[in-house]
Design a protein around this motif. Sequence first.
Motif, PDB file in Angstrom:
ATOM      1  N   LEU A 182       0.857  -1.182   0.000  1.00 42.71           N
ATOM      2  CA  LEU A 182       0.000   0.000   0.000  1.00 42.71           C
ATOM      3  C   LEU A 182       0.896   1.235   0.000  1.00 42.71           C
ATOM      4  N   ILE A 183       0.740   2.070  -1.034  1.00 47.12           N
ATOM      5  CA  ILE A 183       1.571   3.264  -1.184  1.00 47.12           C
ATOM      6  C   ILE A 183       0.692   4.500  -1.050  1.00 47.12           C
ATOM      7  N   LYS A 184       1.122   5.456  -0.276  1.00 47.80           N
ATOM      8  CA  LYS A 184       0.375   6.708  -0.147  1.00 47.80           C
ATOM      9  C   LYS A 184       0.412   7.471  -1.471  1.00 47.80           C
ATOM     10  N   ARG A 185      -0.706   8.108  -1.832  1.00 48.83           N
ATOM     11  CA  ARG A 185      -0.766   8.894  -3.073  1.00 48.83           C
ATOM     12  C   ARG A 185       0.334   9.946  -3.104  1.00 48.83           C
ATOM     13  N   GLU A 186       0.539  10.612  -1.948  1.00 52.39           N
ATOM     14  CA  GLU A 186       1.552  11.672  -1.922  1.00 52.39           C
ATOM     15  C   GLU A 186       2.961  11.150  -2.167  1.00 52.39           C
ATOM     16  N   VAL A 192       7.341  10.561  -8.543  1.00 55.10           N
ATOM     17  CA  VAL A 192       7.196  10.539 -10.009  1.00 55.10           C
ATOM     18  C   VAL A 192       6.937  11.930 -10.581  1.00 55.10           C
ATOM     19  N   TRP A 193       6.133  12.734  -9.879  1.00 53.82           N
ATOM     20  CA  TRP A 193       5.804  14.083 -10.381  1.00 53.82           C
ATOM     21  C   TRP A 193       6.651  15.175  -9.732  1.00 53.82           C
ATOM     22  N   GLY A 194       7.253  14.884  -8.589  1.00 58.08           N
ATOM     23  CA  GLY A 194       8.104  15.879  -7.940  1.00 58.08           C
ATOM     24  C   GLY A 194       7.364  16.775  -6.964  1.00 58.08           C
ATOM     25  N   ASN A 195       6.027  16.704  -6.914  1.00 59.56           N
ATOM     26  CA  ASN A 195       5.239  17.446  -5.937  1.00 59.56           C
ATOM     27  C   ASN A 195       3.865  16.793  -5.837  1.00 59.56           C
ATOM     28  N   ASP A 196       3.084  17.224  -4.848  1.00 60.72           N
ATOM     29  CA  ASP A 196       1.761  16.609  -4.667  1.00 60.72           C
ATOM     30  C   ASP A 196       0.650  17.657  -4.708  1.00 60.72           C
ATOM     31  N   ASP A 197       0.778  18.638  -5.629  1.00 68.28           N
ATOM     32  CA  ASP A 197      -0.248  19.671  -5.743  1.00 68.28           C
ATOM     33  C   ASP A 197      -1.470  19.143  -6.502  1.00 68.28           C
ATOM     34  N   PHE A 198      -2.490  19.992  -6.627  1.00 64.03           N
ATOM     35  CA  PHE A 198      -3.744  19.571  -7.250  1.00 64.03           C
ATOM     36  C   PHE A 198      -3.539  19.131  -8.695  1.00 64.03           C
ATOM     37  N   SER A 200      -0.868  17.977 -10.221  1.00 62.56           N
ATOM     38  CA  SER A 200      -0.173  16.690 -10.303  1.00 62.56           C
ATOM     39  C   SER A 200      -1.091  15.538  -9.918  1.00 62.56           C
ATOM     40  N   GLY A 201      -1.955  15.766  -8.933  1.00 65.42           N
ATOM     41  CA  GLY A 201      -2.892  14.727  -8.521  1.00 65.42           C
ATOM     42  C   GLY A 201      -3.863  14.359  -9.626  1.00 65.42           C
ATOM     43  N   ARG A 202      -4.391  15.371 -10.331  1.00 61.02           N
ATOM     44  CA  ARG A 202      -5.289  15.105 -11.445  1.00 61.02           C
ATOM     45  C   ARG A 202      -4.545  14.422 -12.585  1.00 61.02           C
ATOM     46  N   SER A 203      -3.317  14.856 -12.808  1.00 61.07           N
ATOM     47  CA  SER A 203      -2.498  14.240 -13.853  1.00 61.07           C
ATOM     48  C   SER A 203      -2.260  12.767 -13.548  1.00 61.07           C
ATOM     49  N   MET A 204      -1.970  12.454 -12.292  1.00 62.93           N
ATOM     50  CA  MET A 204      -1.725  11.061 -11.906  1.00 62.93           C
ATOM     51  C   MET A 204      -2.966  10.210 -12.145  1.00 62.93           C
ATOM     52  N   ASP A 205      -4.147  10.750 -11.865  1.00 56.86           N
ATOM     53  CA  ASP A 205      -5.376   9.994 -12.094  1.00 56.86           C
ATOM     54  C   ASP A 205      -5.530   9.610 -13.565  1.00 56.86           C
ATOM     55  N   VAL A 206      -5.138  10.535 -14.458  1.00 62.94           N
ATOM     56  CA  VAL A 206      -5.186  10.237 -15.893  1.00 62.94           C
ATOM     57  C   VAL A 206      -4.212   9.116 -16.234  1.00 62.94           C
ATOM     58  N   PHE A 207      -3.015   9.175 -15.666  1.00 64.69           N
ATOM     59  CA  PHE A 207      -2.008   8.157 -15.954  1.00 64.69           C
ATOM     60  C   PHE A 207      -2.395   6.807 -15.353  1.00 64.69           C
ATOM     61  N   LEU A 208      -3.049   6.813 -14.210  1.00 62.95           N
ATOM     62  CA  LEU A 208      -3.512   5.554 -13.619  1.00 62.95           C
ATOM     63  C   LEU A 208      -4.541   4.873 -14.520  1.00 62.95           C
ATOM     64  N   SER A 209      -5.418   5.670 -15.127  1.00 67.26           N
ATOM     65  CA  SER A 209      -6.413   5.109 -16.059  1.00 67.26           C
ATOM     66  C   SER A 209      -5.723   4.452 -17.245  1.00 67.26           C
ATOM     67  N   ARG A 210      -4.677   5.094 -17.736  1.00 71.31           N
ATOM     68  CA  ARG A 210      -3.926   4.529 -18.871  1.00 71.31           C
ATOM     69  C   ARG A 210      -3.277   3.204 -18.485  1.00 71.31           C
ATOM     70  N   LEU A 211      -2.645   3.177 -17.296  1.00 71.13           N
ATOM     71  CA  LEU A 211      -1.956   1.953 -16.872  1.00 71.13           C
ATOM     72  C   LEU A 211      -2.935   0.807 -16.657  1.00 71.13           C
ATOM     73  N   ARG A 212      -4.098   1.116 -16.106  1.00 70.90           N
ATOM     74  CA  ARG A 212      -5.104   0.064 -15.932  1.00 70.90           C
ATOM     75  C   ARG A 212      -5.528  -0.503 -17.288  1.00 70.90           C
ATOM     76  N   LYS A 213      -5.615   0.367 -18.268  1.00 73.31           N
ATOM     77  CA  LYS A 213      -5.976  -0.078 -19.619  1.00 73.31           C
ATOM     78  C   LYS A 213      -4.865  -0.947 -20.201  1.00 73.31           C
ATOM     79  N   TYR A 214      -3.612  -0.551 -19.998  1.00 70.27           N
ATOM     80  CA  TYR A 214      -2.485  -1.319 -20.539  1.00 70.27           C
ATOM     81  C   TYR A 214      -2.412  -2.720 -19.936  1.00 70.27           C
TER      82      TYR A 214
END
Length: 238
Positions: A182-186, A192-198, A200-214
């Motif tokens: 279990l890894i904390k989102r932050e 990976v993004w270098g910060n945990d601002d809003f 970057s958080g939205r960007s990560m959600d987009v990338f997570l969707s891509r990885l789930r698809k892959y």
Amino acid sequence: MQKTKVLLAEDDYDFGSILKQYLMIHNFDVIWAKDGKEAFALFSADEHQHENAFDICVFDVMMPQLDGFSLAEKVIEHNPEVPFIFLTAKKMKEDKIRGLKLGADDYIVKPFEADILVLRLQNILKRSKKTIISSKNEHEYTIGKYVFDTINYQLKFNGETQRITEKEAQLIQFFYDHKNQLIKREDVLENVWGNDDFFSGRSMDVFLSRLRKYFKKDPAIAIESTRGLGLTFKVITN
């Protein structure tokens, strides 16, 4: 020392001139295009000269000939690994989401101080230069039924090859290094993004969707979200 080469696409002459001068003062090699069509022509020409290709792109969203989003789509077709930032006078949620889906590394709303752009560029370049290879001799990993190639940015499955971006590869590498934990989102965002601002958080959600698809072709692999706690990259082995 070779300077970082930046493609700047900005149709506002005064603003573009200021940005170019400021970036050059900070040791960037800046090529400035006055519209999207000119920017893509410059990008295409430089891609044929690999030793002189652009390191990063900065695109205004609202431009004549070719808007920033359309320009980014064409650039990604040629080179999905090149990082890019959008500049916009708009604050519309739809625009930010569209930029995120394209894989933008950042999104800066005008007006802004020129030193903010310099800092964003430096942070993105610092992250992109981090190697995702834990060993010089080992560059392929078996993840379930997939083979992850960290040098060529590829996911291979049953004879098929999926090309991925550098950011996607960094995220997969981080998950692989912490699989079944279990890894904390932050923690993911900071590494990976270098910060945990809003943004970057939205960007990560987009990338997570891509990885789930892959990874959906292998039921033994899952990226699980636990609300309020974090993420788990599950890889079930026999």
